[in-house]
Design a protein around this motif. Sequence first.
Motif, PDB file in Angstrom:
ATOM      1  N   GLY A 204       0.802  -1.221   0.000  1.00  0.00           N
ATOM      2  CA  GLY A 204       0.000   0.000   0.000  1.00  0.00           C
ATOM      3  C   GLY A 204       0.832   1.267   0.000  1.00  0.00           C
ATOM      4  O   GLY A 204       2.052   1.232  -0.015  1.00  0.00           O
ATOM      5  N   THR A 205       0.103   2.399  -0.025  1.00  0.00           N
ATOM      6  CA  THR A 205       0.757   3.709  -0.022  1.00  0.00           C
ATOM      7  C   THR A 205       0.873   4.205   1.422  1.00  0.00           C
ATOM      8  O   THR A 205      -0.034   4.014   2.215  1.00  0.00           O
ATOM      9  CB  THR A 205      -0.115   4.678  -0.843  1.00  0.00           C
ATOM     10  N   ARG A 206       1.975   4.826   1.738  1.00  0.00           N
ATOM     11  CA  ARG A 206       2.180   5.321   3.107  1.00  0.00           C
ATOM     12  C   ARG A 206       2.428   6.826   3.083  1.00  0.00           C
ATOM     13  O   ARG A 206       3.097   7.324   2.178  1.00  0.00           O
ATOM     14  CB  ARG A 206       3.398   4.663   3.751  1.00  0.00           C
ATOM     15  N   ARG A 207       1.948   7.475   4.108  1.00  0.00           N
ATOM     16  CA  ARG A 207       2.089   8.948   4.171  1.00  0.00           C
ATOM     17  C   ARG A 207       3.380   9.335   4.897  1.00  0.00           C
ATOM     18  O   ARG A 207       3.683   8.795   5.959  1.00  0.00           O
ATOM     19  CB  ARG A 207       0.875   9.526   4.893  1.00  0.00           C
ATOM     20  N   VAL A 208       4.110  10.262   4.297  1.00  0.00           N
ATOM     21  CA  VAL A 208       5.379  10.716   4.885  1.00  0.00           C
ATOM     22  C   VAL A 208       5.394  12.244   4.921  1.00  0.00           C
ATOM     23  O   VAL A 208       5.039  12.884   3.920  1.00  0.00           O
ATOM     24  CB  VAL A 208       6.584  10.227   4.038  1.00  0.00           C
ATOM     25  N   THR A 209       5.808  12.795   6.026  1.00  0.00           N
ATOM     26  CA  THR A 209       5.963  14.257   6.118  1.00  0.00           C
ATOM     27  C   THR A 209       7.456  14.570   6.138  1.00  0.00           C
ATOM     28  O   THR A 209       8.203  13.975   6.914  1.00  0.00           O
ATOM     29  CB  THR A 209       5.308  14.791   7.407  1.00  0.00           C
ATOM     30  N   ILE A 210       7.847  15.494   5.246  1.00  0.00           N
ATOM     31  CA  ILE A 210       9.257  15.887   5.190  1.00  0.00           C
ATOM     32  C   ILE A 210       9.372  17.346   5.614  1.00  0.00           C
ATOM     33  O   ILE A 210       8.664  18.209   5.080  1.00  0.00           O
ATOM     34  CB  ILE A 210       9.806  15.783   3.739  1.00  0.00           C
ATOM     35  N   ARG A 211      10.278  17.609   6.544  1.00  0.00           N
ATOM     36  CA  ARG A 211      10.567  19.004   6.929  1.00  0.00           C
ATOM     37  C   ARG A 211      11.940  19.354   6.382  1.00  0.00           C
ATOM     38  O   ARG A 211      12.929  18.680   6.703  1.00  0.00           O
ATOM     39  CB  ARG A 211      10.556  19.156   8.448  1.00  0.00           C
ATOM     40  N   TYR A 212      11.970  20.401   5.564  1.00  0.00           N
ATOM     41  CA  TYR A 212      13.246  20.756   4.917  1.00  0.00           C
ATOM     42  C   TYR A 212      13.280  22.258   4.643  1.00  0.00           C
ATOM     43  O   TYR A 212      12.361  22.796   4.019  1.00  0.00           O
ATOM     44  CB  TYR A 212      13.388  19.959   3.612  1.00  0.00           C
ATOM     45  N   GLU A 213      14.306  22.910   5.109  1.00  0.00           N
ATOM     46  CA  GLU A 213      14.530  24.346   4.892  1.00  0.00           C
ATOM     47  C   GLU A 213      13.283  25.172   5.191  1.00  0.00           C
ATOM     48  O   GLU A 213      12.866  25.990   4.367  1.00  0.00           O
ATOM     49  CB  GLU A 213      15.030  24.595   3.466  1.00  0.00           C
ATOM     50  N   GLY A 214      12.663  24.915   6.335  1.00  0.00           N
ATOM     51  CA  GLY A 214      11.521  25.723   6.781  1.00  0.00           C
ATOM     52  C   GLY A 214      10.195  25.352   6.131  1.00  0.00           C
ATOM     53  O   GLY A 214       9.166  25.945   6.474  1.00  0.00           O
ATOM     54  N   SER A 215      10.172  24.403   5.192  1.00  0.00           N
ATOM     55  CA  SER A 215       8.907  23.995   4.573  1.00  0.00           C
ATOM     56  C   SER A 215       8.542  22.586   5.019  1.00  0.00           C
ATOM     57  O   SER A 215       9.411  21.813   5.413  1.00  0.00           O
ATOM     58  CB  SER A 215       9.017  23.998   3.045  1.00  0.00           C
ATOM     59  N   GLU A 216       7.237  22.286   4.907  1.00  0.00           N
ATOM     60  CA  GLU A 216       6.787  20.938   5.248  1.00  0.00           C
ATOM     61  C   GLU A 216       6.086  20.353   4.019  1.00  0.00           C
ATOM     62  O   GLU A 216       5.222  21.011   3.429  1.00  0.00           O
ATOM     63  CB  GLU A 216       5.834  21.012   6.443  1.00  0.00           C
TER      64      GLU A 216
END
Length: 361
Positions: free
Chosen positions: A271-283
């Motif tokens: 299945g598909t999985r949700r990932v949150t990336i925090r990078y250079e002040g953006s999400e």
Amino acid sequence: MYHHLTVVALTPETPDAVTIHLEHPDGQVLPSQPGQFLTLIVPCGPDGRKERRAYSLSSTPHEAPRLSVTVKRVTGGLVSNYLLDNVQVGQQLEVMAPLGNFSLVPHPQAARSLVLVGAGSGITPLMSILKAVLKTEANSRVLLVYGNRNEESVIFQQQLNELEGNSNGRLQIEHVYSQPLHPGGAHQHTGRLNRTALLRILEQRHDAPATQATYYLCGPDGMMAEARAALDLLGVPANQIYRESFVAAAEAAETAALHGDVSAAPAAPAGTRRVTIRYEGSEYVLDVPEKATILETALAQDIDLPYSCQAGLCTACRGKCLSGKVHLDEREGLSDAEMKQGYVLTCVGHPLTDDVVIEIG
Ligand SMILES: Cc1cc2nc3c(=O)[nH]c(=O)nc-3n(C[C@H](O)[C@H](O)[C@H](O)COP(=O)(O)OP(=O)(O)OC[C@H]3O[C@@H](n4cnc5c(N)ncnc54)[C@H](O)[C@@H]3O)c2cc1C
Ligand code: FES
């Protein structure tokens, strides 16, 4: 993070290796440590697509603002052939700032025993390290064990001779040739750079016990496994051994799998999985499909995350996993300590849960 550097000189090293010397047009110094690598971003893919490859610095920080990389031709390889056949003095190349953990911080007071073991193009980061140590550490000694097919395939042959000759005995070089043109020279060994050859060379070294030296290994996987076996036999602690791989073990595994002796890779999460990336002040929130990596999903959505080798080797894509679980196909680039602290590599990382949060940078 990205820079455009000018090619200021080219040095042919062997028939299939060239050193490309680069400088910032404004003379700006890009900070680096001996042994780190530069990522070259070259528009040589299909339809001029930009391709990235890591190339270790063969220069040292005291050569700043100059940064030099040495590229060896890989048969059928996209970027190495492009660079060897097309790069010209005056041309600009896009790069990412130097990165990497296979490095050494020179210290004038240090009095260490270093053993550098390399083969082929694996000499590049070792060259940077050995030049920095000879320049900065008057009381340190370096043994370089360098494997090649024959005398003509030795990269930096002349420079190495000069460095050894001017080192007052602080640098000792042992060449290992699998097919020497002139067998039998001094400090020259015939055969493969394997466990037996390395043990024989290390036995002849009397300036420091093998267990007190620090080892830097860079070359094909087979050579590094043999070197590691020799060091294990000698009882060298693992935290005194550093290694850099240019080629992913998965590629070696693919080749080996043709012979049926490698087990299948672990199954990808369903299945598909949700990932949150925090990078250079953006999400950024990504839905990572089954079998896709976190990095390729981000790039497909034009999210400009940092990366270089895309093979789990260089750590340019490293981030800290703040929650959830990530499976890594390859962990060569990460130390045990980094793994324990929760660092992951997005280029070989697959989310196993839906709550993955990764902070990059
Ligand atoms: C941290 C790091 C530092 C590196 N430093 C250097 C360096 O200083 N000098 C240097 O020349 N290269 C270095 N490399 C390797 C370099 O990044 C490229 O992988 C290499 O130039 C091949 O790229 P390519 O586009 O020509 O080949 P690709 O088109 O990517 O690959 C073509 C085929 O060749 C195989 N292949 C890829 N690399 C190698 C290899 N090195 N030996 C044998 N087969 C290979 C691939 O599996 C593939 O099948 C480094 C890699 C890493 C990860
Ligand atoms: S891009 Fe090199 S380890 Fe991920």
